[in-house]
Design an enzyme around this catalytic site. Sequence first.
Site, PDB file in Angstrom:
ATOM      1  N   TYR A  23       0.844  -1.195   0.000  1.00 34.83           N
ATOM      2  CA  TYR A  23       0.000   0.000   0.000  1.00 34.83           C
ATOM      3  C   TYR A  23       0.881   1.249   0.000  1.00 34.83           C
ATOM      4  CZ  TYR A  23      -3.295   3.535   1.635  1.00 34.83           C
ATOM      5  OH  TYR A  23      -4.048   4.669   1.757  1.00 34.83           O
ATOM      6  N   GLU A  45     -11.883   5.833   4.438  1.00 36.84           N
ATOM      7  CA  GLU A  45     -11.378   6.677   5.530  1.00 36.84           C
ATOM      8  C   GLU A  45     -12.448   6.840   6.606  1.00 36.84           C
ATOM      9  OE1 GLU A  45      -8.370   7.545   6.087  1.00 36.84           O
ATOM     10  OE2 GLU A  45      -7.425   7.318   4.127  1.00 36.84           O
ATOM     11  N   TRP A  53      -5.905   1.287  10.286  1.00 33.50           N
ATOM     12  CA  TRP A  53      -5.949   1.291   8.831  1.00 33.50           C
ATOM     13  C   TRP A  53      -5.683  -0.109   8.290  1.00 33.50           C
ATOM     14  CZ3 TRP A  53      -8.346   3.483   5.241  1.00 33.50           C
ATOM     15  CH2 TRP A  53      -7.942   3.385   3.916  1.00 33.50           C
TER      16      TRP A  53
END
Length: 189
Positions: A23, A45, A53
């Site tokens: 990522y 988000e 995350w």
Amino acid sequence: MSDDRERCPWAVDRPGETIYRDYHDTEWGRVLHGRDELFERLSLEAFQSGLSWLTILRKRPAFRAAFDGFDVDVVARYGDDDVARLMANPGIVRNRRKIDAVIGNARAVLALDGTDLDSLLWSFAPPRRARRFANTDAIPAVTGESTAMAGELRRRGFRFVGPTTAYALMQATGMVDDHLATCWVPNGR
């Protein structure tokens, strides 16, 4: 699975994993445009709020399947049956308020008057900094631009879009470059 490249310190995976590294190396901080692409990032988000995350990254394929690829036109038409289906899906974060917010945000995207989501979000991107930060302590969680973006989104009916979420979106989509000075990822928009 080390390749000896210097990365931002958060891009460290458990042994045998590369999800954070991948990522970091291929997406985070890279310029992203497109209505549905930005809607997906905004939605993820929002789902991340209060969570790791890494949790969201691991669940991202399930989110994409559950939310029809984050196609704004499709998600905006979701009704009670879709909400029930999403609430029963163990592959995603089953938070009713966040699910409702994503559906409402899709409708808000379609209701944007005289602009599109891409142009609206990118209008808050600050000028590119000449130099990157030396350490993570220097990276802000909120900026004037993210506060303004969040305010404008809320004014237009979006939910789960506070200044911190807006700044995380700006980081993830290349509106700001918060890779550290020592990071191998190229600087540029």
